[in-house]
Design a protein around this motif. Structure first.
Motif, mmCIF file in Angstrom:
data_model
loop_
_atom_site.group_PDB
_atom_site.id
_atom_site.type_symbol
_atom_site.label_atom_id
_atom_site.label_comp_id
_atom_site.label_asym_id
_atom_site.label_seq_id
_atom_site.Cartn_x
_atom_site.Cartn_y
_atom_site.Cartn_z
ATOM 1 N N VAL A 76 0.844 -1.200 0.000
ATOM 2 C CA VAL A 76 0.000 0.000 0.000
ATOM 3 C C VAL A 76 0.875 1.244 0.000
ATOM 4 O O VAL A 76 0.649 2.199 -0.754
ATOM 5 N N THR A 77 1.915 1.240 0.833
ATOM 6 C CA THR A 77 2.787 2.405 0.934
ATOM 7 C C THR A 77 3.457 2.705 -0.405
ATOM 8 O O THR A 77 3.421 3.850 -0.885
ATOM 9 N N VAL A 78 4.042 1.698 -1.011
ATOM 10 C CA VAL A 78 4.759 1.924 -2.266
ATOM 11 C C VAL A 78 3.800 2.400 -3.364
ATOM 12 O O VAL A 78 4.050 3.408 -4.027
ATOM 13 N N LEU A 79 2.689 1.702 -3.506
ATOM 14 C CA LEU A 79 1.734 2.093 -4.549
ATOM 15 C C LEU A 79 1.187 3.499 -4.308
ATOM 16 O O LEU A 79 1.076 4.302 -5.232
ATOM 17 N N SER A 80 0.860 3.788 -3.060
ATOM 18 C CA SER A 80 0.309 5.105 -2.750
ATOM 19 C C SER A 80 1.296 6.200 -3.106
ATOM 20 O O SER A 80 0.953 7.177 -3.775
ATOM 21 N N LEU A 81 2.532 6.026 -2.656
ATOM 22 C CA LEU A 81 3.518 7.073 -2.910
ATOM 23 C C LEU A 81 3.688 7.282 -4.411
ATOM 24 O O LEU A 81 3.778 8.408 -4.896
ATOM 25 N N PHE A 89 1.544 6.497 -7.028
ATOM 26 C CA PHE A 89 0.380 7.103 -7.679
ATOM 27 C C PHE A 89 0.128 8.528 -7.185
ATOM 28 O O PHE A 89 -0.167 9.424 -7.974
ATOM 29 N N HIS A 90 0.253 8.721 -5.890
ATOM 30 C CA HIS A 90 -0.036 10.050 -5.347
ATOM 31 C C HIS A 90 0.964 11.087 -5.843
ATOM 32 O O HIS A 90 0.598 12.209 -6.150
ATOM 33 N N SER A 91 2.240 10.701 -5.917
ATOM 34 C CA SER A 91 3.221 11.694 -6.357
ATOM 35 C C SER A 91 3.032 11.990 -7.840
ATOM 36 O O SER A 91 3.202 13.131 -8.272
ATOM 37 N N MET A 92 2.661 10.969 -8.618
ATOM 38 C CA MET A 92 2.388 11.235 -10.033
ATOM 39 C C MET A 92 1.264 12.242 -10.177
ATOM 40 O O MET A 92 1.378 13.250 -10.881
ATOM 41 N N ALA A 93 0.169 11.985 -9.471
ATOM 42 C CA ALA A 93 -0.979 12.874 -9.565
ATOM 43 C C ALA A 93 -0.626 14.247 -9.014
ATOM 44 O O ALA A 93 -0.967 15.277 -9.598
ATOM 45 N N GLY A 94 0.093 14.258 -7.880
ATOM 46 C CA GLY A 94 0.466 15.529 -7.259
ATOM 47 C C GLY A 94 1.323 16.368 -8.197
ATOM 48 O O GLY A 94 1.124 17.581 -8.325
ATOM 49 N N TYR A 95 2.236 15.688 -8.863
ATOM 50 C CA TYR A 95 3.124 16.386 -9.792
ATOM 51 C C TYR A 95 2.318 17.009 -10.932
ATOM 52 O O TYR A 95 2.465 18.202 -11.246
ATOM 53 N N ALA A 96 1.446 16.213 -11.533
ATOM 54 C CA ALA A 96 0.667 16.718 -12.656
ATOM 55 C C ALA A 96 -0.234 17.874 -12.216
ATOM 56 O O ALA A 96 -0.324 18.902 -12.895
ATOM 57 N N LEU A 97 -0.861 17.718 -11.076
ATOM 58 C CA LEU A 97 -1.796 18.745 -10.621
ATOM 59 C C LEU A 97 -1.082 20.029 -10.225
ATOM 60 O O LEU A 97 -1.658 21.114 -10.268
ATOM 61 N N ALA A 98 0.186 19.918 -9.861
ATOM 62 C CA ALA A 98 0.900 21.108 -9.421
ATOM 63 C C ALA A 98 1.673 21.767 -10.556
ATOM 64 O O ALA A 98 1.760 22.978 -10.641
ATOM 65 N N ASN A 122 -6.619 7.545 -1.919
ATOM 66 C CA ASN A 122 -7.240 8.578 -1.097
ATOM 67 C C ASN A 122 -6.604 9.915 -1.412
ATOM 68 O O ASN A 122 -5.508 9.980 -1.972
ATOM 69 N N ALA A 123 -7.294 10.960 -1.042
ATOM 70 C CA ALA A 123 -6.860 12.295 -1.445
ATOM 71 C C ALA A 123 -5.686 12.808 -0.622
ATOM 72 O O ALA A 123 -4.974 13.721 -1.030
ATOM 73 N N PHE A 124 -5.520 12.189 0.523
ATOM 74 C CA PHE A 124 -4.550 12.659 1.506
ATOM 75 C C PHE A 124 -3.159 12.939 0.913
ATOM 76 O O PHE A 124 -2.647 14.056 0.947
ATOM 77 N N GLY A 125 -2.558 11.886 0.342
ATOM 78 C CA GLY A 125 -1.204 12.022 -0.168
ATOM 79 C C GLY A 125 -1.117 12.971 -1.356
ATOM 80 O O GLY A 125 -0.202 13.787 -1.458
ATOM 81 N N ILE A 126 -2.091 12.858 -2.245
ATOM 82 C CA ILE A 126 -2.106 13.722 -3.431
ATOM 83 C C ILE A 126 -2.103 15.187 -3.011
ATOM 84 O O ILE A 126 -1.362 16.017 -3.528
ATOM 85 N N PHE A 127 -2.916 15.455 -2.017
ATOM 86 C CA PHE A 127 -3.066 16.796 -1.519
ATOM 87 C C PHE A 127 -1.741 17.356 -0.996
ATOM 88 O O PHE A 127 -1.291 18.433 -1.391
ATOM 89 N N PHE A 128 -1.057 16.590 -0.147
ATOM 90 C CA PHE A 128 0.222 17.047 0.396
ATOM 91 C C PHE A 128 1.273 17.228 -0.670
ATOM 92 O O PHE A 128 1.999 18.202 -0.682
ATOM 93 N N LEU A 129 1.358 16.225 -1.545
ATOM 94 C CA LEU A 129 2.417 16.272 -2.537
ATOM 95 C C LEU A 129 2.187 17.430 -3.496
ATOM 96 O O LEU A 129 3.122 18.115 -3.891
ATOM 97 N N LEU A 139 5.468 10.634 4.430
ATOM 98 C CA LEU A 139 4.195 10.028 4.025
ATOM 99 C C LEU A 139 4.264 8.511 4.106
ATOM 100 O O LEU A 139 3.280 7.857 4.463
ATOM 101 N N ALA A 140 5.434 7.966 3.785
ATOM 102 C CA ALA A 140 5.572 6.508 3.828
ATOM 103 C C ALA A 140 5.304 5.996 5.238
ATOM 104 O O ALA A 140 4.550 5.031 5.434
ATOM 105 N N VAL A 141 5.906 6.672 6.228
ATOM 106 C CA VAL A 141 5.683 6.256 7.614
ATOM 107 C C VAL A 141 4.198 6.331 7.930
ATOM 108 O O VAL A 141 3.602 5.426 8.520
#
Lengths: 409, 280, 301
Positions: free
Chosen positions: B87-92, B94-103, B155-162, B203-205
């Motif tokens: 879960v941690t690896v996949l989340s980081l 996917f979330h960072s990809m989305a975060g990068y694009a959105l930012a 979830n939106a959590f990681g995407i939001f932070f990144l 975020l991983a922790v």
């Protein structure tokens, strides 16, 4: 075929013998048959009152064979997921079951489950605590008044005199029913459409349970899995008296060989008649399983054939793996030959507790629920038993009015 | 958790500093007392479980020996570890990809997508359990590792932070790479990801602990005893060994220890994440 | 590709890349969050047998819900829980943050200790507290008795059980919100405090005149988050599942627990979905009102 059960394969104190029995049974079947049985063990608290079975069926991943309690029977029977075992049973074998043992598993003459054993409820007490409280054998209570005063004598700063189930659920209702029946009341009247819950018997039973809490002789929470968990409560001297079936004896003996205990049957209210609740798990077959026919043959082979090996297996369950009451006459005979009923506790269960017992009722959830609410409110919140009994009766009658399905009793 | 924000201000205190420190320390100890008591009981003998001493009179390792031999707790720990790690690896990822694009990328519908993602913060697991169960059933992932993993990843959590983090990068970060003719994927992979290491660690922790500690969803979808994660395992254990609190507390200690260790090792990153979650 | 078309294709490429980058998350969130939300509404119009049979019954589930006393009482319990939990947690974590704000020796360790309960799972938390709160012989009752107070059945008496759950949840969450408050406090420029001090303001006055107003965005964030937690979080469910199963006498049966029971123990899937839909709707309204009153606060990011 998957077989979900509560006994094996498991490890841990007291689990070894029942677990061995299950493992041996599966091994014997698997040695002779092409469709193999695979045991899956579940611990009590997720299985009996939890989401394990319902969720599995929701997911279409129900087990092929599983252990089912009478309290839960109707949901599966009405859901149409149980395989009819009658075609696989001989007349002789059906007649071999003791009176009433198949009733709660039968719908319209079709037998959907075979009981592993009979588990009538009685009360256990620790002899050491009993004597230290100045009580003797002559003090064994027969009436509710005596029951309360004995419980009071047994109550100390560290010990409750008596535990009665407090967690809402099938188990609590199960423990409570005999108190209601003793006074002539019932949840569902014999006509099947009205409730006999307004009768004084129900009100008095609610009041008795309330009084044990209000007088401080019973705890608001039992230890372990509940008030029938005998090693968690009686053995550790958390309480002086508690409910349990005959299996409590073997559980206590294997956990603590030197612990001395006695048993007495359900005391009665003034003018009441003795009765108790006879529980017991049955093996049932999932009609939507992978191979219901083989599964049914397995269950009948295990618990419902006249073969000598079958009778012996069931006697082993009742006398060696556990201490339970035999559900079949031939099994009882074999147990008797083995001297099983010479044990004073088993003799008492066999001769005193079982006669007069009544099978655990099968109620649909919306009949069970109002009863549970009434017990909870009276026992733990001090609600008025009269008012709660009336309310429960109304709700039960509402439920009965719209109920469609197998006969309730 | 050193406070890097501002130099401390001097304030006249009526109580001596030692007294203040002492009372804070007392409160802190009181806070962790239940956990200390858990660990202590795990080392007590059955007859001593209700004794009030925090240091066991006659300590024993038997409880741990018992739970490791009588219940498959290693299997439970392994299941939890596997699920939490994936879960941690996949989340980081996917979330960072989305975060990068959105930012940092401009495309049509970006802000709408972001608002949509943001709004899902309102959805909580218990609220959607019933249909989520059916979705998982349709996908055929009930009673499987995948069933525990997939719903926990999105979830939106990681995407939001990144996204917040990437917004704070100076504009010319990607410039050099772009001049080298790098595509977006290489910019993301070679420039953005390495730069986000501190936040990703934090975020991983966070994700790991969250998944390790999750209970309701695995409880509902897992029946196969071989897949049970440790939280569900010890909750079942309560039924199996009932009031043997010495065993129960030993099992609880085993389930809690990895999280406590992880926390004390990564406490700085951990609190950083929470601070950021305070909204900025 | 001619140089004349470059700007356009550059933008096209960026758009394509953008979509591809967000695609996994957007698809995943749609399948596992949004779709269930929509499906929830659909299922609520059906009677579900629990054995694979569905029957369309229109609004019947919603009608049942209106006259279900258990649903009503579980809503009441949730309300009570929220009203006790949110202000208590708010106050406790703010006090803690003020307490550990100042740099002192070992303050990092002390903060970590306050935070420690939050990293332990709620299953463990539930087990540990059940042990501590055992009737008669548990550590809490024994300590009370030693102090000359009488013990109670904290989890067995309907009068105290919800209160006990609130206290335990506050104990669990306070470290988390302490850190958030701490962060808010550190954002307040010290010049403001200097000014207040020059004006002769004592600690109390400077708290009300400086800290409180400037902490407003953080406070609002905490209020919104804790309300969400109280009503819908899986955490509270875990705690109740392990400790009380909704008892004694339904006193801790919050609405989430009731929904779970109806769905996964009694197989009333459709009915459970209807209740979930009603609660989701109520939650949305509460959030909308909160955000309206607070004008978004800091939550809008």
């Amino acid at each position: 075929m998957s077989f979900w059960n509560l006994w094996g394969p498991a490890k841990g104190a007291g689990a070894a013998k029942p677990s061995d029995w299950f493992v041996t049974m599966a091994r014997e079947w698997n040695a002779r048959n092409r469709t193999k049985v695979e045991l899956t063990y579940f611990s009590g608290n997720t299985y009996t009152n939890g989401s394990t079975l319902p969720t599995a069926f929701l997911a279409d991943k129900g087990p092929d064979i599983f252990a089912l309690s009478p309290g839960d029977f109707l949901r599966y029977a009405n859901g149409g997921v149980l395989e009819d075992l009658t075609p696989y049973l001989t007349r002789e074998a059906i007649d071999d079951f003791v009176d009433g043992a198949l009733d709660t598993r039968t719908v319209d003459g079709k037998i959907y489950g075979l009981p592993l054993s009979l588990q009538p409820h009685a009360f256990y007490y620790g002899i050491d605590a009993w004597e230290r409280s100045g009580l003797s054998e002559g003090d064994i209570p027969r009436t509710w008044d005596q029951f309360l005063s004995v419980a009071e004598r047994l109550t100390t700063k560290k010990r409750f005199g008596l535990t009665l189930e407090t967690t809402p659920g099938y188990l609590q209702n199960f423990c409570w029913y005999p108190f209601m029946w003793a006074g002539g009341a019932d949840a569902v009247a014999p006509d099947g459409t009205s409730s006999a819950f307004r009768e004084p018997g129900a009100v008095e039973a609610l009041r008795f349970w309330q009084e044990t809490i209000q007088r401080g002789v019973a705890p608001r929470r039992s230890l372990g899995t509940g008030s029938t968990d005998i090693t968690a409560n009686l053995l550790v001297d958390y309480c002086g008296i508690q409910h349990c079936g005959p299996y409590g004896a073997s559980t206590l003996r294997s956990a603590a060989p030197h612990f001395a205990f006695g048993v007495f049957k359900q005391p009665v209210p003034p003018g009441g008649t003795y009765t108790t609740d006879v529980g017991g798990w049955a093996f049932v077959v999932n009609r939507r399983g992978r191979n219901p026919e083989a599964a049914a043959r397995f269950v009948v082979w295990a618990l419902g054939s006249m073969e000598e090996s079958c009778v012996k297996r069931m006697a082993d369950w009742c006398t060696v793996a556990n201490s339970d009451m035999p559900p079949r006459k031939s099994v009882a005979r074999l147990a008797e030959q083995r001297g099983y009923f010479e044990d004073p506790i088993m003799k008492y269960f066999h001769e005193e507790v079982v006669p007069g017992g009544r099978g655990e009722p099968r109620y649909p959830p919306n009949v069970y629920q109002p009863i549970s609410e009434a017990i909870q409110a009276c026992q733990l919140s001090g609600a008025d038993p009269r008012a709660r009994a009336d309310r429960a009766a109304d709700l039960i009658e509402d439920a009965l009015a719209t109920y469609e399905g197998a006969r309730i009793f | 958790m050193p406070d890097t924000a501002r130099p401390p201000r001097r304030q006249p205190s009526r109580l001596g500093p030692t007294a203040v420190w002492g009372s804070i320390a007392f409160l802190a100890l009181l806070t962790v007392a239940p956990l200390l008591y858990m660990v202590s009981t795990a080392f007590k003998q059955a007859k001593d479980v209700y004794t009030p001493d925090l240091i066991p009179g006659s300590p024993t390792l038997d409880n741990f020996r018992y739970i490791f031999s009588e219940i498959p707790i290693l299997r439970y720990l392994f299941n939890s570890f596997l699920v939490a790690a994936v879960v941690t690896v996949l989340s980081l990822f996917f979330h960072s990809m989305a975060g990068y694009a959105l930012a940092r990328l401009k495309f049509r519908g970006r802000d709408t997508i972001f608002s949509g993602i943001y709004a899902t913060l309102l959805i909580s697991l218990p609220l959607i359990m019933v249909p989520l169960f059916l979705v998982a059933k349709t996908l055929g992932i009930l009673d499987s590792y995948l069933g525990m993993i997939l719903p926990a990843v999105f979830n939106a959590f990681g995407i939001f932070f990144l996204r917040q983090f990437y917004l704070s990068f100076p504009d010319d970060v990607e410039e050099a790479a772009r001049l080298d003719g790098c595509g977006y994927w290489r910019i993301y992979w070679q420039v953005i990801l390495p730069m986000s290491r501190p936040l990703l660690t934090a975020l991983a922790v966070f994700f790991f602990l969250g998944t390790w500690n999750s209970f309701l969803w695995p409880l509902t979808i897992v029946q196969n005893p071989d897949l049970i994660p440790v939280q569900v395992g010890i909750s079942n254990f309560q039924g199996q060994f009932s009031a043997a609190w010495n065993y129960s507390m030993a099992a609880s200690t085993v389930a809690a220890l990895p999280t406590l260790i992880l926390f004390f090792v990564f406490q700085k990153q951990f609190t950083e994440t929470i601070k950021t979650s305070g909204g900025r | 590709m001619t140089s004349g078309r470059r700007p356009l294709s550059q933008r096209g490429r960026e758009t394509l890349a953008g979509y591809l980058f967000v695609a996994p998350s957007v698809i995943g969130m749609f399948v596992f969050l949004v779709l269930p939300m929509i499906a929830s509404l659909t299922i609520s119009f059906f009677r579900v047998s629990g054995f694979g049979d569905y029957e369309f019954i229109g609004l019947d589930n919603y009608r049942t819900l209106l006259s279900d006393p258990v649903f009503a009482s579980s809503l009441k319990t949730t309300g009570l829980f929220t009203l006790a939990f949110v202000p208590t947690l708010f106050t406790v974590s703010l006090c803690l943050a003020l307490l550990v704000k100042k740099q002192r020796r070992g303050i990092g360790l002390l903060r970590s200790l306050f935070f420690a309960p939050n990293v332990v799972s709620l299953v463990v938390v539930g087990l540990v507290w059940q042990f501590l709160l055992t009737d008669h012989v548990g550590a809490v009752n024994r300590s009370l008795e030693r102090m000359g107070l009488s013990g109670e059945s904290w989890l067995g008496n309907p009068r105290y059980a919800l209160f006990a759950v609130v206290v335990i949840s506050v104990w669990f969450f306070m470290g988390y919100y302490m850190i958030i408050f701490l962060n808010g406090l550190q954002d307040i420029p010290s010049a403001y405090y200097e000014a207040a001090r020059l004006d002769g303001a004592g600690r109390w006055r400077s708290f009300w005149n400086v800290t409180w107003p400037l902490l407003r965005p953080t406070s609002l964030f905490v209020l919104v988050m804790t309300t969400l937690t109280a009503i819908g979080a899986a955490g509270i469910f875990d705690l109740i599942y392990v400790m009380t199963k909704g008892g004694p006498d339904y006193s801790t049966q919050v609405v989430m627990f009731y929904i779970y029971q109806r769905a996964f123990q009694l197989n009333d899937f459709g009915y459970a979905a209807a209740m979930a839909a009603v609660v989701s709707f109520a939650l949305m309204i509460i959030m909308f009102v909160m955000l309206r009153i607070t004008k978004g606060g800091k939550v809008d990011a």
